[in-house]
Each structure stands twice: as structure tokens, then as C-alpha cells.
Write an enzyme that holds these catalytic residues in place. Structure first.
Site, PDB file in Angstrom:
ATOM      1  CG  HIS A  39      -1.942   1.056   1.248  1.00 22.44           C
ATOM      2  ND1 HIS A  39      -3.173   0.918   1.844  1.00 22.44           N
ATOM      3  CD2 HIS A  39      -1.941   2.317   0.731  1.00 22.44           C
ATOM      4  CE1 HIS A  39      -3.867   2.033   1.705  1.00 22.44           C
ATOM      5  NE2 HIS A  39      -3.120   2.907   1.032  1.00 22.44           N
ATOM      6  CG  HIS A  69      -1.108   6.185  -2.745  1.00 27.66           C
ATOM      7  ND1 HIS A  69      -2.166   5.891  -3.579  1.00 27.66           N
ATOM      8  CD2 HIS A  69      -1.493   5.806  -1.498  1.00 27.66           C
ATOM      9  CE1 HIS A  69      -3.146   5.370  -2.857  1.00 27.66           C
ATOM     10  NE2 HIS A  69      -2.759   5.303  -1.594  1.00 27.66           N
ATOM     11  CG  HIS A 128      -7.461   3.248  -0.767  1.00 28.65           C
ATOM     12  ND1 HIS A 128      -6.761   2.533  -1.707  1.00 28.65           N
ATOM     13  CD2 HIS A 128      -6.572   4.121  -0.212  1.00 28.65           C
ATOM     14  CE1 HIS A 128      -5.501   2.967  -1.727  1.00 28.65           C
ATOM     15  NE2 HIS A 128      -5.364   3.927  -0.826  1.00 28.65           N
ATOM     16  CD  GLU A 143      -7.631   6.644   4.718  1.00 34.28           C
ATOM     17  OE1 GLU A 143      -6.623   7.280   5.041  1.00 34.28           O
ATOM     18  OE2 GLU A 143      -8.078   6.620   3.546  1.00 34.28           O
ATOM     19  CG  ASP A 169      -1.476   5.770   2.704  1.00 36.29           C
ATOM     20  OD1 ASP A 169      -1.690   5.666   1.485  1.00 36.29           O
ATOM     21  OD2 ASP A 169      -2.323   6.199   3.496  1.00 36.29           O
ATOM     22  CG  ASP A 170       0.108   8.956   0.347  1.00 32.98           C
ATOM     23  OD1 ASP A 170       0.266   8.982  -0.886  1.00 32.98           O
ATOM     24  OD2 ASP A 170      -0.943   8.573   0.895  1.00 32.98           O
TER      25      ASP A 170
END
Length: 316
Positions: free
Chosen positions: A14, A16, A194, A197, A275-276
Site C-alpha cells: 500500500h 502511492h 481503499h 479508512e 501509504d504516502d
């Protein structure tokens, strides 16, 4: 324990690519492409990273992505991430990229893809990091726009292993994209999404039953629905959980409240991801370390989490 966690072989499922854009690279690309930025320097930009929710983060994320213009830019972005992976013994990656973030700015689909693919190939050849690429649709945009993006992707179908769904969750349920996902599966793509969340557990049900996903990205709100928890355990559906992201975006007020280890002990196939990471303060090892620091994660639990990530790969 940080060094031990860093050396643990793991997969990242996961991530990006646009979310790995560190402030230093953002400024370098802006200079290369002669783009004026709303921030005076790297430190000012870092201070802007003090967002309070998903939407504030996304506004900053899309503004930052504007510096990505050329094939070389996308190569440099991806290569910088892969070097981080090598340093943290991430042996397999299945990153997302959001073509609509770029095509809506006039950047051709093939330019974006060429840079990313070249870096991923070099990562396998030079760094030994295996990969599978996931094309992700932006859920705040229309189903029609997602269909158009799938049209653009089909000539390059060998570049992807799956399609996904990301961006602003609340008010954009998975059911909005059922027809796009049906079509993607008919074209031979696997599916992920996704869900759960900021959105409710119902979104996880929709992702499983309507989008027929292989795994759920985030999924932490499943903890609120006992029947859903039972299904995740019984069917061993992987959740790609992102602890630092969850606290930075206030899904949990504090890491000490995170439920990932509770889910692990109940038998849910949870994994740890970043994630980011440029925006959330850490790559995979930092996420593992945060669990150890705040929740007392043991070495045995860390091994299980790492093994789950390797077991949950779409590319075996």
C-alpha cells in the site's frame, strides 16, 4: 529494535508513488521544469505538511504532484522510492499510481507509465526488488472518467497487475465504480480498493461483494463490525494497514489507540505499509517501529506482520 526491524524482509503493498515525493525532490523537479511553487523553501513546505484530515492532505498532495511533468520526472520519483526500499530490505513492492492526477493536467498517460515502468525494471535488475504495478482510479471523480482511464490503460495491459480505488472516501462508496471494476476484471485485471479508512464498514462490504477485491487497502474500521471481522478472518482477506498515515490523518487520535495488533491476534491478515511516506513521516520500517514504540509490538508479531505482507502479494 529499529535495526532488527529494518533488516526484516518485507513487502510493501500500500504505497502511492506520488506520495513518496519528498520536499527536496519536489523543489528539484520544480526547478528543472521551471515551475513556481507556493512555498519559499523546503522547510516552509515541510511545515505545510501539518494537515489535520484526509482532504487537507489530498489538497497538498495534488498541488505537489504538479511538478511531475516528464518521463524522467516519473523515473526519478520511482527510483528514489526504490532506493528507500533497498535500504529497508523491502524485497517486493506493489505500488499504486494515479493516472488521472496527471492526465487531467495534460500529461500523456504513456509518459507517466514509461517513467515508472523503467524505474521498476531497473529496481528489479539493479536492486533485486520485485514488483507489480496497480493502476488506481480517483473515487472523487466520476465513473465515466474512470472508464476513460481504463480505456487509456488497455493498450498497456501487460504493465499492470490490478486496478485500485483511492482518494476522498466519504460520499464515494465502492458501489459507484462497480461497472468499471466488472469491466477491469473481464479484461484480466485483479482488483483492490481503499475502504474503511474514513468511510464506514459498509464500504468494506461493498468492496468485497461488488468490486470483488483480492485485498482491502486500510480496512481499519472493520473493527466496528463483528460480522465483517469474522469474514475477514475466515476468508483470510488481507488488509494493507498504514499506521503512521492513520494517526496523521486522525483515523486514530494516537498510535496507542491503533487496532492493528488486536486484529493480528484475532487472526486478521493485516500488513504494515507506509501509504504516502513523504507526507506521513516514515517509510515501512518507521511504521513497524511506531508499533513497537507505542503498542509494544514483539519480534514475533513483527515477523508475522512481515510474513503476512509476503503472503498477501498479488505477484507471487
Amino acid at each position: 529494535m529499529y535495526e532488527w526491524l529494518n533488516a526484516l524482509p518485507k513487502a510493501e503493498l500500500h504505497l502511492h508513488l506520488e506520495g513518496t515525493l519528498e520536499p527536496e525532490l519536489l523543489f528539484a523537479l520544480a526547478e528543472r521544469n521551471r515551475i513556481a511553487l507556493p512555498w519559499n523553501d523546503v522547510e516552509t513546505l515541510r511545515k505545510a505538511y501539518a494537515f489535520n484530515n484526509l482532504q487537507e492532505f489530498l489538497d497538498l498532495y495534488y498541488a505537489g504532484a504538479d511538478v511531475l511533468r516528464t518521463e524522467q520526472d516519473f523515473y526519478d520519483l520511482t527510483w528514489a522510492y526504490l532506493q528507500k526500499c533497498k535500504a529497508q530490505n523491502v524485497v517486493h513492492v506493489e505500488p499504486f499510481f494515479d493516472p488521472q492526477t496527471h492526465t487531467d493536467r495534460g500529461i500523456p498517460f504513456e509518459v507517466v507509465l514509461a517513467g515508472i515502468r523503467a524505474a521498476l525494471r531497473d529496481g528489479e535488475k539493479l536492486l533485486g526488488i520485485r514488483h507489480g504495478l496497480i493502476l488506481s482510479f480517483l473515487r472523487h471523480l466520476s465513473e465515466e472518467q474512470a472508464q476513460k482511464t481504463l480505456d487509456q490503460a488497455l493498450p498497456f495491459r501487460d504493465a499492470f497487475i490490478a486496478v485500485g480505488l483511492d482518494s476522498s472516501e466519504v460520499g464515494h462508496p465502492p458501489s459507484k465504480f462497480q461497472r468499471v471494476f466488472d469491466r477491469a476484471r473481464s479484461e484480466g485485471f485483479l482488483t483492490v480498493a481503499h475502504a474503511g479508512e474514513e468511510g464506514p464498514p459498509e464500504y468494506i462490504w461493498e468492496a468485497l461483494d461488488l468490486l470483488k477485491v483480492e485485498r482491502i487497502d486500510h480496512g481499519v474500521r472493520a473493527f466496528e463490525d463483528e460480522r465483517l471481522m469474522r469474514r475477514l478472518i475466515d476468508e483470510q482477506i488481507p488488509l494493507t494497514v498504514c499506521p503512521l498515515s492513520n494517526t496523521k490523518l486522525c483515523v486514530f487520535d494516537d498510535m496507542s489507540q491503533h487496532t492493528i495488533l488486536d486484529m493480528l491476534e484475532r487472526g486478521v491478515k493485516v500488513t504494515v505499509n507506509s501509504d504516502d511516506p513523504a507526507y506521513f513521516g516514515g517509510y515501512v520500517t518507521e511504521n513497524f517501529h511506531a508499533l513497537q514504540q507505542s503498542l509494544g509490538m514483539t519480534e514475533e508479531q513483527a515477523r508475522r506482520l512481515a510474513q503476512n505482507s509476503l503472503d498477501a502479494r498479488l505477484v507471487k
